[in-house]
Design a protein around this motif. Structure first.
Motif, PDB file in Angstrom:
ATOM      1  N   GLU A  45       0.824  -1.206   0.000  1.00  0.00           N
ATOM      2  CA  GLU A  45       0.000   0.000   0.000  1.00  0.00           C
ATOM      3  C   GLU A  45       0.865   1.267   0.000  1.00  0.00           C
ATOM      4  O   GLU A  45       0.522   2.252  -0.657  1.00  0.00           O
ATOM      5  N   VAL A  46       1.972   1.240   0.740  1.00  0.00           N
ATOM      6  CA  VAL A  46       2.854   2.404   0.766  1.00  0.00           C
ATOM      7  C   VAL A  46       3.546   2.571  -0.582  1.00  0.00           C
ATOM      8  O   VAL A  46       3.699   3.693  -1.076  1.00  0.00           O
ATOM      9  N   LEU A  47       3.967   1.468  -1.193  1.00  0.00           N
ATOM     10  CA  LEU A  47       4.553   1.573  -2.531  1.00  0.00           C
ATOM     11  C   LEU A  47       3.537   2.137  -3.519  1.00  0.00           C
ATOM     12  O   LEU A  47       3.872   2.983  -4.356  1.00  0.00           O
ATOM     13  N   ASP A  48       2.286   1.693  -3.427  1.00  0.00           N
ATOM     14  CA  ASP A  48       1.222   2.212  -4.275  1.00  0.00           C
ATOM     15  C   ASP A  48       1.110   3.728  -4.118  1.00  0.00           C
ATOM     16  O   ASP A  48       1.042   4.477  -5.103  1.00  0.00           O
ATOM     17  N   ALA A  49       1.110   4.202  -2.878  1.00  0.00           N
ATOM     18  CA  ALA A  49       1.001   5.641  -2.618  1.00  0.00           C
ATOM     19  C   ALA A  49       2.232   6.388  -3.133  1.00  0.00           C
ATOM     20  O   ALA A  49       2.121   7.476  -3.710  1.00  0.00           O
ATOM     21  N   PHE A  50       3.400   5.803  -2.943  1.00  0.00           N
ATOM     22  CA  PHE A  50       4.639   6.442  -3.394  1.00  0.00           C
ATOM     23  C   PHE A  50       4.680   6.555  -4.917  1.00  0.00           C
ATOM     24  O   PHE A  50       4.990   7.622  -5.467  1.00  0.00           O
ATOM     25  N   LEU A  51       4.358   5.461  -5.598  1.00  0.00           N
ATOM     26  CA  LEU A  51       4.399   5.484  -7.060  1.00  0.00           C
ATOM     27  C   LEU A  51       3.337   6.407  -7.639  1.00  0.00           C
ATOM     28  O   LEU A  51       3.559   7.052  -8.667  1.00  0.00           O
ATOM     29  N   ALA A  52       2.183   6.494  -6.981  1.00  0.00           N
ATOM     30  CA  ALA A  52       1.140   7.415  -7.443  1.00  0.00           C
ATOM     31  C   ALA A  52       1.596   8.865  -7.314  1.00  0.00           C
ATOM     32  O   ALA A  52       1.318   9.700  -8.188  1.00  0.00           O
ATOM     33  N   ALA A  53       2.310   9.165  -6.237  1.00  0.00           N
ATOM     34  CA  ALA A  53       2.745  10.547  -5.995  1.00  0.00           C
ATOM     35  C   ALA A  53       3.911  10.953  -6.885  1.00  0.00           C
ATOM     36  O   ALA A  53       4.031  12.127  -7.251  1.00  0.00           O
ATOM     37  N   TYR A  54       4.767   9.981  -7.233  1.00  0.00           N
ATOM     38  CA  TYR A  54       5.994  10.327  -7.954  1.00  0.00           C
ATOM     39  C   TYR A  54       6.136   9.534  -9.256  1.00  0.00           C
ATOM     40  O   TYR A  54       7.238   9.283  -9.717  1.00  0.00           O
ATOM     41  N   ASP A  55       5.023   9.171  -9.843  1.00  0.00           N
ATOM     42  CA  ASP A  55       5.030   8.397 -11.074  1.00  0.00           C
ATOM     43  C   ASP A  55       5.853   9.102 -12.151  1.00  0.00           C
ATOM     44  O   ASP A  55       5.594  10.249 -12.497  1.00  0.00           O
ATOM     45  N   ARG A  56       6.857   8.381 -12.650  1.00  0.00           N
ATOM     46  CA  ARG A  56       7.718   8.854 -13.738  1.00  0.00           C
ATOM     47  C   ARG A  56       8.508  10.114 -13.394  1.00  0.00           C
ATOM     48  O   ARG A  56       9.008  10.810 -14.282  1.00  0.00           O
ATOM     49  N   THR A  57       8.639  10.424 -12.121  1.00  0.00           N
ATOM     50  CA  THR A  57       9.530  11.505 -11.715  1.00  0.00           C
ATOM     51  C   THR A  57      10.970  11.075 -11.992  1.00  0.00           C
ATOM     52  O   THR A  57      11.347   9.961 -11.639  1.00  0.00           O
ATOM     53  N   PRO A  58      11.793  11.912 -12.634  1.00  0.00           N
ATOM     54  CA  PRO A  58      13.189  11.528 -12.882  1.00  0.00           C
ATOM     55  C   PRO A  58      13.905  11.196 -11.573  1.00  0.00           C
ATOM     56  O   PRO A  58      13.932  12.010 -10.643  1.00  0.00           O
ATOM     57  N   HIS A  59      14.473  10.012 -11.491  1.00  0.00           N
ATOM     58  CA  HIS A  59      15.067   9.585 -10.220  1.00  0.00           C
ATOM     59  C   HIS A  59      16.321  10.367  -9.871  1.00  0.00           C
ATOM     60  O   HIS A  59      16.729  10.397  -8.708  1.00  0.00           O
ATOM     61  N   ALA A  60      16.925  10.998 -10.882  1.00  0.00           N
ATOM     62  CA  ALA A  60      18.081  11.835 -10.582  1.00  0.00           C
ATOM     63  C   ALA A  60      17.702  12.967  -9.629  1.00  0.00           C
ATOM     64  O   ALA A  60      18.539  13.455  -8.860  1.00  0.00           O
ATOM     65  N   GLN A  61      16.446  13.378  -9.656  1.00  0.00           N
ATOM     66  CA  GLN A  61      15.980  14.454  -8.776  1.00  0.00           C
ATOM     67  C   GLN A  61      15.706  13.963  -7.354  1.00  0.00           C
ATOM     68  O   GLN A  61      15.573  14.783  -6.438  1.00  0.00           O
ATOM     69  N   MET A  62      15.618  12.650  -7.160  1.00  0.00           N
ATOM     70  CA  MET A  62      15.227  12.113  -5.852  1.00  0.00           C
ATOM     71  C   MET A  62      16.329  11.300  -5.181  1.00  0.00           C
ATOM     72  O   MET A  62      16.147  10.795  -4.089  1.00  0.00           O
ATOM     73  N   ARG A  63      17.480  11.165  -5.824  1.00  0.00           N
ATOM     74  CA  ARG A  63      18.594  10.435  -5.221  1.00  0.00           C
ATOM     75  C   ARG A  63      19.326  11.312  -4.212  1.00  0.00           C
ATOM     76  O   ARG A  63      19.321  12.546  -4.326  1.00  0.00           O
ATOM     77  N   PRO A  64      20.030  10.689  -3.238  1.00  0.00           N
ATOM     78  CA  PRO A  64      20.877  11.491  -2.342  1.00  0.00           C
ATOM     79  C   PRO A  64      21.976  12.177  -3.138  1.00  0.00           C
ATOM     80  O   PRO A  64      22.647  11.540  -3.964  1.00  0.00           O
ATOM     81  N   MET A  65      22.168  13.470  -2.908  1.00  0.00           N
ATOM     82  CA  MET A  65      23.198  14.202  -3.650  1.00  0.00           C
ATOM     83  C   MET A  65      24.595  13.908  -3.125  1.00  0.00           C
ATOM     84  O   MET A  65      25.552  13.846  -3.884  1.00  0.00           O
ATOM     85  N   ASP A  66      24.741  13.733  -1.814  1.00  0.00           N
ATOM     86  CA  ASP A  66      26.056  13.503  -1.212  1.00  0.00           C
ATOM     87  C   ASP A  66      25.903  12.512  -0.060  1.00  0.00           C
ATOM     88  O   ASP A  66      25.465  12.878   1.029  1.00  0.00           O
ATOM     89  N   VAL A  67      26.279  11.264  -0.321  1.00  0.00           N
ATOM     90  CA  VAL A  67      26.111  10.228   0.706  1.00  0.00           C
ATOM     91  C   VAL A  67      27.237  10.255   1.737  1.00  0.00           C
ATOM     92  O   VAL A  67      27.217   9.470   2.688  1.00  0.00           O
ATOM     93  N   THR A  68      28.220  11.141   1.568  1.00  0.00           N
ATOM     94  CA  THR A  68      29.257  11.293   2.589  1.00  0.00           C
ATOM     95  C   THR A  68      28.863  12.333   3.638  1.00  0.00           C
ATOM     96  O   THR A  68      29.530  12.462   4.660  1.00  0.00           O
ATOM     97  N   ALA A  69      27.788  13.067   3.374  1.00  0.00           N
ATOM     98  CA  ALA A  69      27.341  14.106   4.305  1.00  0.00           C
ATOM     99  C   ALA A  69      26.479  13.497   5.409  1.00  0.00           C
ATOM    100  O   ALA A  69      25.834  12.459   5.206  1.00  0.00           O
ATOM    101  N   PRO A  70      26.437  14.119   6.579  1.00  0.00           N
ATOM    102  CA  PRO A  70      25.588  13.603   7.661  1.00  0.00           C
ATOM    103  C   PRO A  70      24.102  13.828   7.421  1.00  0.00           C
ATOM    104  O   PRO A  70      23.270  13.209   8.068  1.00  0.00           O
ATOM    105  N   THR A  71      23.773  14.728   6.495  1.00  0.00           N
ATOM    106  CA  THR A  71      22.375  14.989   6.136  1.00  0.00           C
ATOM    107  C   THR A  71      22.203  14.714   4.652  1.00  0.00           C
ATOM    108  O   THR A  71      22.939  15.263   3.825  1.00  0.00           O
ATOM    109  N   TRP A  72      21.258  13.839   4.319  1.00  0.00           N
ATOM    110  CA  TRP A  72      21.028  13.470   2.923  1.00  0.00           C
ATOM    111  C   TRP A  72      19.847  14.260   2.372  1.00  0.00           C
ATOM    112  O   TRP A  72      18.756  14.257   2.961  1.00  0.00           O
TER     113      TRP A  72
END
Length: 213
Positions: A45-72
């Motif tokens: 159900e949560v995946l359903d809600a997530f995919l409905a909200a962000y369907d076909r959103t470019p994943h480059a916009q939703m990935r962590p920008m810097d995984v070495t930082a303490p805040t992602w």
């Protein structure tokens, strides 16, 4: 309708792919949803809600920008829990988590939890994750609860070390999925099917224009 965990995983994987994930990340989504369903948590159900909200959103916009930082954070706003989770597991396998990680805007935080469990196992150390909708800890066993599992957004914090005593979740081998989210996930999964062509229609079993009688 009651589904086996394998059926849940397959449906989630194809739905994620249909919504724009590459096959590798879709595999991760399927495994995460299966893990949650196996604990009686509403992963499908949560995946359903997530995919409905962000369907076909470019994943480059939703990935962590810097995984070495303490805040992602992500470039386009909310962080994808599946992309963040996969990055977390990569770090755990390579060198382990250097310290706490804060995710101020995590979309559908429940989907992050299976990855924290995997990172704990891969890195060989206890991890504790807290968000507004729940809390889980992973060490020698799995403990935790989700008070608001369907939350679409939240601040998540992943910490090294043990956590206060939390309840043991109950495992299960099948999952009751309502028809509405099942239908929506199935519709997304259908996007992965090859479109019909004239050749495929005429060569299909029991179809075509030729008469072989």
């Amino acid at each position: 309708m009651t589904w086996s965990l394998g059926e849940i995983e397959g449906l989630a994987r194809k739905a994620a792919r249909g919504a724009g994930f590459d096959w590798g990340m879709a595999e991760e989504a399927g495994k995460a949803v299966r893990w949650l369903a196996g604990l009686g948590l509403p992963g499908p159900e949560v995946l359903d809600a997530f995919l409905a909200a962000y369907d076909r959103t470019p994943h480059a916009q939703m990935r962590p920008m810097d995984v070495t930082a303490p805040t992602w954070t992500a470039a386009g706003g909310p962080l994808c829990p599946i992309s963040a989770g996969a990055a977390l597991c990569d770090i755990a396998q390579d060198a382990g988590l250097p310290g706490d990680i804060a995710i101020p805007e995590c979309a559908c935080p429940l989907l992050l939890i299976p990855f924290v469990a995997a990172a704990s196992e891969d890195g060989g150390h206890a991890l504790h994750v807290v968000w507004e909708g729940g809390e889980f800890a992973f060490a020698s066993d799995i403990r935790g609860h989700a008070t608001v599992p369907m939350a679409l957004m939240g601040r998540a914090v992943i910490r090294r070390g043990t956590a206060p005593d939390l309840p043991l979740p109950r495992c299960q081998l099948r999952y009751d999925l309502d028809s509405a989210p099942a239908a929506r996930l199935t519709d997304l999964a259908r996007r992965t099917y090859a479109p019909d062509t004239e050749a495929s229609r005429t060569s299909g079993a029991g179809s075509g224009l030729s008469d072989n009688d």
